[in-house]
Design a protein around this motif. Structure first.
Motif, short mmCIF file in Angstrom:
data_model
loop_
_atom_site.label_atom_id
_atom_site.label_comp_id
_atom_site.label_asym_id
_atom_site.label_seq_id
_atom_site.Cartn_x
_atom_site.Cartn_y
_atom_site.Cartn_z
N PRO A 12 0.94 -1.22 -0.24
CA PRO A 12 0.09 0.35 -0.01
C PRO A 12 1.19 1.27 -0.04
CG PRO A 12 -0.43 -0.64 2.05
CD PRO A 12 0.84 -1.83 1.14
N LYS A 13 0.56 2.68 -0.10
CA LYS A 13 1.23 3.67 -0.81
C LYS A 13 1.76 4.18 0.29
CE LYS A 13 0.04 8.03 -3.32
NZ LYS A 13 -0.92 9.20 -4.14
N GLU A 14 1.38 3.45 1.92
CA GLU A 14 0.27 4.44 2.92
C GLU A 14 2.16 3.80 4.01
OE1 GLU A 14 -2.84 5.01 1.44
OE2 GLU A 14 -1.37 3.27 1.97
N SER A 47 5.50 1.85 -3.90
CA SER A 47 4.34 1.21 -4.09
C SER A 47 3.63 1.62 -5.54
CB SER A 47 2.52 1.94 -3.43
OG SER A 47 1.83 1.59 -3.88
N ILE A 48 2.89 0.63 -6.50
CA ILE A 48 2.70 0.24 -7.53
C ILE A 48 1.61 1.21 -7.63
CG2 ILE A 48 0.19 -1.32 -6.65
CD1 ILE A 48 1.08 -2.44 -9.86
N ALA A 49 1.21 2.14 -6.62
CA ALA A 49 0.12 3.32 -6.54
C ALA A 49 0.25 4.40 -7.28
CB ALA A 49 -0.15 3.97 -5.19
N TYR A 50 2.65 4.67 -7.54
CA TYR A 50 2.67 5.34 -8.07
C TYR A 50 3.81 5.35 -9.16
CZ TYR A 50 3.82 7.49 -2.92
OH TYR A 50 3.80 7.67 -1.92
N SER A 51 2.61 6.49 -10.45
CA SER A 51 3.17 6.50 -11.33
C SER A 51 4.89 6.59 -11.61
CB SER A 51 2.70 7.68 -12.41
OG SER A 51 3.28 8.34 -12.19
#
Length: 261
Positions: free
Chosen positions: A164-166, A171-175
């Motif tokens: 998770p981004k937190e 994290s994969i959440a970041y481009s």
């Protein structure tokens, strides 16, 4: 065949592992440059695990047997000792070496739980830190998902749940646009697996996946080995990349034989 995608990713990524130019034109540079390239420990251990599984052999014994044949292929210091000394006890590592070697597991096992158990086992022989185990399980699971027709979004959601981004810097959440300016070469599972999967997520075929890796100052051969099997399974091959020619050129006879079991 995910293992081919992983080995090809290792070979193509090896040219920029330590010598990536700062101003690399990653969108247009030839896939094979003038920089030295070839298989690394990522390929050797990937194929050792494949050999053990196919032959029903002991995992550690096979990894040691194959690993000692290639003493200068790029092992980290502690893993070099694990291979070459008499003590093969796990050493609580979270290094990305556990994730780069598990592509055959995601390819081979149809049962989801059996696949995850084997990925954990293959990691824990050396990399028994929770992050080392997670890296191997996530890599194998993403390959399994791609092979079983899961969408790119479903693979992304699974990786995001695990990283998770937190809690994770990469994290994969970041481009990739967000990651590139701040990414620093990182040998941990937590610093490699989600970013490598982001390289897959933003790709459109195997070649663009590799170019996404080239865009980062990263452990590029290991990124290729971690997510190369996902890309190959998801896209159903290598597109215009001459995978068979590259594999035949850069692998020796024994490794090519194991690859083609």
């Amino acid at each position: 065949m995910a293992v081919k995608g992983a080995v090809l990713g290792d070979i193509l990524g090896s040219q920029y592992e330590f010598d990536r130019p700062k101003n690399l034109d990653w969108k247009n540079v030839p896939l094979i440059s003038d920089f030295p390239l070839g298989f690394t420990d990522d390929t050797v251990m990937t194929l050792a695990i494949k050999k053990a599984i196919v032959e029903g052999a002991d995992l550690v014994e096979t990894m040691v047997e194959i690993g000692r044949k290639y003493p200068y292929c790029g092992y980290g210091g502690r893993f070099f000792g694990w291979i070459n000394e008499d003590d093969h006890s796990p050493y609580n590592s979270w290094g990305n070496g556990s994730a780069m070697r598990t592509s055959f597991i995601g390819e081979h096992y149809d049962d989801y739980e059996e696949m995850q158990r084997m990925a954990e086992k293959a990691a824990a022989v050396s990399h028994n830190h929770p992050e080392g185990i997670k890296g191997a399980v996530v890599t194998s699971t993403c390959i399994w998902m791609a092979r079983h027709g899961k969408s790119k979004q479903e693979i992304y959601d699974y990786v995001l749940e695990q990283y998770p981004k937190e809690e994770y810097e990469y994290s994969i959440a970041y481009s990739l646009d967000e990651i590139r300016p701040r990414y620093k070469w990182n040998e941990s599972c937590q610093g490699s697996v989600p970013a490598a999967m982001r390289c897959f997520y933003e790709s459109t075929d195997y070649e663009s996946f590799m170019r996404n890796i080239f865009s980062l100052e990263c452990d590029s051969d290991t990124f290729g080995a971690i997510a190369g099997g996902v890309a190959e399974e998801f896209y159903g091959g290598f597109g215009n990349v001459d995978a068979e020619g590259i594999l035949k050129k850069y692998l020796d006879e024994e490794l090519l034989r194991i690859l083609n079991y």
